[in-house]
Design a protein around this motif. Sequence first.
Motif, PDB file in Angstrom:
ATOM      1  N   THR A 169      12.038   5.719  -0.948  1.00 52.23           N
ATOM      2  CA  THR A 169      11.802   6.584  -1.968  1.00 52.23           C
ATOM      3  C   THR A 169      11.128   5.770  -3.089  1.00 52.23           C
ATOM      4  O   THR A 169      11.171   4.550  -3.247  1.00 52.23           O
ATOM      5  CB  THR A 169      12.778   7.394  -2.289  1.00 52.23           C
ATOM      6  N   ARG A 188       8.542   7.097   4.411  1.00 49.64           N
ATOM      7  CA  ARG A 188       9.413   8.222   4.371  1.00 49.64           C
ATOM      8  C   ARG A 188      10.154   7.910   5.789  1.00 49.64           C
ATOM      9  O   ARG A 188       9.818   7.507   6.781  1.00 49.64           O
ATOM     10  CB  ARG A 188       8.848   9.132   4.087  1.00 49.64           C
ATOM     11  N   ILE A 313      12.495  15.819  -4.424  1.00 52.96           N
ATOM     12  CA  ILE A 313      11.399  16.386  -3.499  1.00 52.96           C
ATOM     13  C   ILE A 313      12.072  17.872  -3.018  1.00 52.96           C
ATOM     14  O   ILE A 313      11.029  18.749  -2.768  1.00 52.96           O
ATOM     15  CB  ILE A 313      11.710  15.586  -1.931  1.00 52.96           C
ATOM     16  N   SER A 317       9.112  20.718  -3.545  1.00 54.37           N
ATOM     17  CA  SER A 317       8.751  21.548  -2.580  1.00 54.37           C
ATOM     18  C   SER A 317       9.257  23.004  -2.273  1.00 54.37           C
ATOM     19  O   SER A 317       8.640  23.807  -1.545  1.00 54.37           O
ATOM     20  CB  SER A 317       9.158  20.821  -1.233  1.00 54.37           C
TER      21      SER A 317
END
Length: 386
Positions: A169, A188, A313, A317
């Motif tokens: 990350t 990732r 994230i 998202s």
Amino acid sequence: MKPSSAKPSVCFVALSGYNVISGVGETGHIGGAEVQQAVMSRWLIDNGYSVSFVTYDHGQREAVTGSGVRVFIAYDRDRGWPGLRFFFPRWSGLWSAMRRTNADIYYQRGAGIETGLCALWCWLKGKTFIYGSANDRDLARSLPYLKNRREKLLYRLGLRLANAVITQTKTQQVLLKDSFEISSHIVRNSGWLPSAQQSDSTSARSILWVGRFIRLKRLEFLLDVAEANQDYRFVIVGSGDEKLPYVQGLLARASSLSNVELKGHVPYQKMLSYYQEASIVCSTSSQEGFPNVFVEAWSTGTPVLSTLDPDRIITQSGAGWVAGTVDEFQVILDKLLVDESKLIAAKDAALMLYNKSYCVSANMPKFESIVISIFKARILQRSGET
């Protein structure tokens, strides 16, 4: 696909990795680092690379697995005299196994003495060494989770000698730079499914928790949530050392709750159905790198409810929800029961996120480009020296 002689061979030094690459059953701990290296090796083999693993001695033979991975044995971790076994069989066994693989690239993941020993061997032999971080705590300047000065010294040596460092990350990349003044590449984590597919579960009442029964994972947090939400079904996959009072207490408490199902240890190869049957995957860890359970859940279109949000994230998202307390969990679960459209939207976002950012086809080409560029640079360096 037959390995191409034009491509460098890759060896994963993953001492606990035999279980996940062989599928033979109980041979010890399987963690996120081992799972990710298995995923990476599968992609590399499919794309024409020769791949090997160095693992502990579990009584297996050195051979090629059904997936095409060559396995080399380092040592039996229970063998040797205390104080001396660091040198024999551990140090000597690791270097012997690395020599027998005769690979071009060596990759090791997670902070430990292996980082330094692998890096030192590669430096002495003119081989390429890549280190991959497995957790945010691997990159803390004080290295509080390493046991002694020797482990910390060897780990720091490994970071310095590595030809490349890979972090999971942006947060880890910054930590590494701040703590050790070392730059890194971000690659990732990837899921294991060849193509993502959405699960059939639409009920908001089935919640899955996956992990080891250790304090860092905080299963007691989930049990607090389960006790406060009797209308929900909680499925727990995992195990721990039942000799420990902490684990005994968790098992006793979980067994006393009628809405909790303890599944125990489930082989990695059989986990897919659990993710597909869950409507939500819950993570309660106090610290992580980037949890594999996120990627595995998203690969089936299952959103996550987590106490942590690496690089924000989840928030950005919409592939789940973030909550820091039992009360905050309660608010989110109540909203999902009232408005199921929120769950459906999160499932769609989870699948979209996986396909865009966490499938192997999205991540492994970047790893491949790092491997190739470093390998070519090393060849040019050696040719210039001669």
